[in-house]
Motif scaffolding. Structure first.
Motif, PDB file in Angstrom:
ATOM      1  N   THR A 172       0.857  -1.190   0.000  1.00 42.37           N
ATOM      2  CA  THR A 172       0.000   0.000   0.000  1.00 42.37           C
ATOM      3  C   THR A 172       0.889   1.233   0.000  1.00 42.37           C
ATOM      4  OG1 THR A 172      -1.792  -1.106   1.203  1.00 42.37           O
ATOM      5  CG2 THR A 172      -1.774   1.302   1.232  1.00 42.37           C
TER       6      THR A 172
ATOM      7  N   LEU B 153       0.653   5.031   0.581  1.00 43.11           N
ATOM      8  CA  LEU B 153      -0.229   6.035   1.162  1.00 43.11           C
ATOM      9  C   LEU B 153       0.411   7.406   0.982  1.00 43.11           C
ATOM     10  CD1 LEU B 153      -2.835   6.497   2.823  1.00 43.11           C
ATOM     11  CD2 LEU B 153      -1.438   6.269   4.888  1.00 43.11           C
TER      12      LEU B 153
ATOM     13  N   ASP C 178      -1.671  -1.063  -3.886  1.00 41.18           N
ATOM     14  CA  ASP C 178      -2.828  -0.193  -3.699  1.00 41.18           C
ATOM     15  C   ASP C 178      -2.333   1.247  -3.614  1.00 41.18           C
ATOM     16  OD1 ASP C 178      -5.171   1.099  -3.021  1.00 41.18           O
ATOM     17  OD2 ASP C 178      -5.187   0.378  -0.938  1.00 41.18           O
TER      18      ASP C 178
ATOM     19  N   ALA D 125      -3.242   4.334  -2.529  1.00 39.48           N
ATOM     20  CA  ALA D 125      -4.323   4.783  -1.638  1.00 39.48           C
ATOM     21  C   ALA D 125      -4.516   6.291  -1.644  1.00 39.48           C
ATOM     22  CB  ALA D 125      -4.050   4.301  -0.214  1.00 39.48           C
TER      23      ALA D 125
ATOM     24  N   HIS E   4      -4.082  10.654   2.835  1.00 39.31           N
ATOM     25  CA  HIS E   4      -5.089  10.645   3.895  1.00 39.31           C
ATOM     26  C   HIS E   4      -4.481  11.295   5.130  1.00 39.31           C
ATOM     27  CE1 HIS E   4      -8.068   7.764   2.102  1.00 39.31           C
ATOM     28  NE2 HIS E   4      -7.009   7.482   1.369  1.00 39.31           N
TER      29      HIS E   4
ATOM     30  N   PHE F 187      -4.594   2.702   8.336  1.00 39.88           N
ATOM     31  CA  PHE F 187      -3.730   1.994   7.390  1.00 39.88           C
ATOM     32  C   PHE F 187      -2.644   1.217   8.126  1.00 39.88           C
ATOM     33  CE2 PHE F 187      -5.720   5.287   4.897  1.00 39.88           C
ATOM     34  CZ  PHE F 187      -5.989   4.650   3.698  1.00 39.88           C
TER      35      PHE F 187
ATOM     36  N   THR G  96      -1.602  -3.104   8.325  1.00 44.42           N
ATOM     37  CA  THR G  96      -0.340  -3.519   7.732  1.00 44.42           C
ATOM     38  C   THR G  96       0.454  -4.404   8.671  1.00 44.42           C
ATOM     39  OG1 THR G  96       1.483  -2.703   6.374  1.00 44.42           O
ATOM     40  CG2 THR G  96       1.202  -1.676   8.539  1.00 44.42           C
TER      41      THR G  96
END
Length: 378
Positions: free
Chosen positions: A235, A237, A263, A265, A268, A274, A278
């Motif tokens: 992910t 982020l 992903d 993402a 945020h 998140f 993980t």
């Protein structure tokens, strides 16, 4: 309050309105000063997510033109804007100081160079807070960037690494500088890691999608494990700076070519959900980092952390049993560390609470706020 009982006014100046590392530290500084009873006014060059957070903390916010040093301004195409922002910023700063009449000006980061000089010319006590440090950069360039802050009465830096970088470039500024480690917020009751890493190993990257920060190294390390038969879900982020959309396209193509699940993402403000989902947090910066808030956030969230063994990241992630430092820019080192954590998962799970307790001791926001407040008001 001052010694005569008069409420002090503090003007904080910051070059952005997002909620990345230095933005969050500006917010923590504002909270500490508000809690001290001071009137806090924050000057920003634009509106953004930081504005509401500051107002909710009790600070006033004003949007004013200011010179913010960006690399694009130092190109031939950027020179007209550089001159425009310089003159507009000088006038706006002079007028704002006259209107607010602060007792102290707190200048956050080195990329708003006009403010320490103008505040000094106005006879106002000034404190600079340096959040940048690139020891690998040109010393002459570093010295030029740091030099406006010689006008400040005091300078705060966020790590020993930052202080050493300043000392190499501008010893006179280092002699009046003080280390204040970043305060890092934490959920009161973080979710424990899953007991077993059944299924794909879940890996998280938090930060700008930038070549300097190394998200491509995360994908490359995951592809190494994928090729060896260990599934990894990644992910990312974060988002790109405007003008760097090409890099996100490259990351997507890299993931597709490697067959790695990634992903994207986006950005945020709330990172904790998140981190809950993980297994391992990666902080793979290629370049010098003055500190490493993200690494500390991973430790506070009870997650093993892999970070580059360089610069301020050593101070942020060093000395924890659940954090591993790896060669910067080397996906093989990252892949080896991921495999080691996966293999020793039971041991990691049993010691994350000890690492969190140490991180809380080192980086409690209350300690940071009180330290900054003492330096600003002292």
């Amino acid at each position: 309050m001052s010694g005569d009982g008069k409420r002090r006014t503090i003007l904080l100046v910051h070059p952005g309105a997002e909620l990345f590392g230095s933005d969050r530290m500006l917010l923590e500084s504002a909270i500490g000063l508000v809690e001290s009873g001071a009137r806090v006014v924050v000057a920003l060059p634009s509106s953004g997510l930081l504005v509401n957070e500051l107002r909710n903390a009790g600070a006033e916010v004003v949007i004013v033109p200011m010179l913010v040093l960006r690399k694009v301004l130092l190109t031939p195409r950027g020179l007209p804007r550089l001159f425009r922002d310089t003159f507009r910023g000088l006038g706006a700063a002079w007028r704002l100081l006259g209107r607010v009449r602060p007792d102290v000006v707190y200048v956050s980061t080195i990329i708003i160079p006009e403010w320490p000089v103008i505040a000094r010319l106005k006879g106002i006590r000034t404190v600079s807070h340096v959040h940048e440090a690139e020891a690998s950069g040109n010393r002459l360039v570093n010295g030029i960037l740091y030099s406006p802050h010689l006008a400040s009465h005091r300078t705060l830096v966020n790590s020993r690494f930052s202080l050493d970088t300043i000392r190499a470039a501008l010893p006179a500024l280092a002699r009046r500088s003080h280390v204040v480690y970043n305060g890092v917020a934490s959920p009161p009751h973080p979710v424990s890691p899953r007991p077993r890493t059944d299924g794909p190993l879940r890996v998280l990257y938090i930060g700008r999608l930038s070549p300097r920060k190394g998200p491509d190294l995360v994908i490359e390390a995951a592809s190494r494990l994928h090729a060896a038969g260990r599934a990894v879900d990644v992910t990312l982020l974060g988002a790109v700076f405007e003008g760097y959309e090409w890099f996100e396209h490259e990351l997507r193509a890299q993931a597709a070519d490697a067959g790695v699940s990634v992903d994207f993402a986006g950005f945020h403000t709330d990172i904790w959900p998140f981190l809950e989902q993980t297994d391992v947090l990666l902080v793979p910066s290629r370049i010098d980092e003055p500190f490493g808030n993200t690494a500390v956030e991973g430790i506070l969230a009870l997650r093993p952390v892999i970070a580059s063994d360089s610069s301020g990241l050593r101070e942020a992630a060093g000395g924890y049993g659940t954090a591993q430092l790896v060669t910067a820019g080397d996906p093989d080192s990252i892949a080896t560390a991921l495999t080691d954590i996966d293999t020793r998962w039971d041991e990691m799970v049993s010691t994350v609470a000890d690492s969190r307790a140490e991180a809380l001791r080192r980086h409690a926001p209350a300690v940071y706020r009180s330290s900054v407040t003492a330096h600003v008001l002292g």
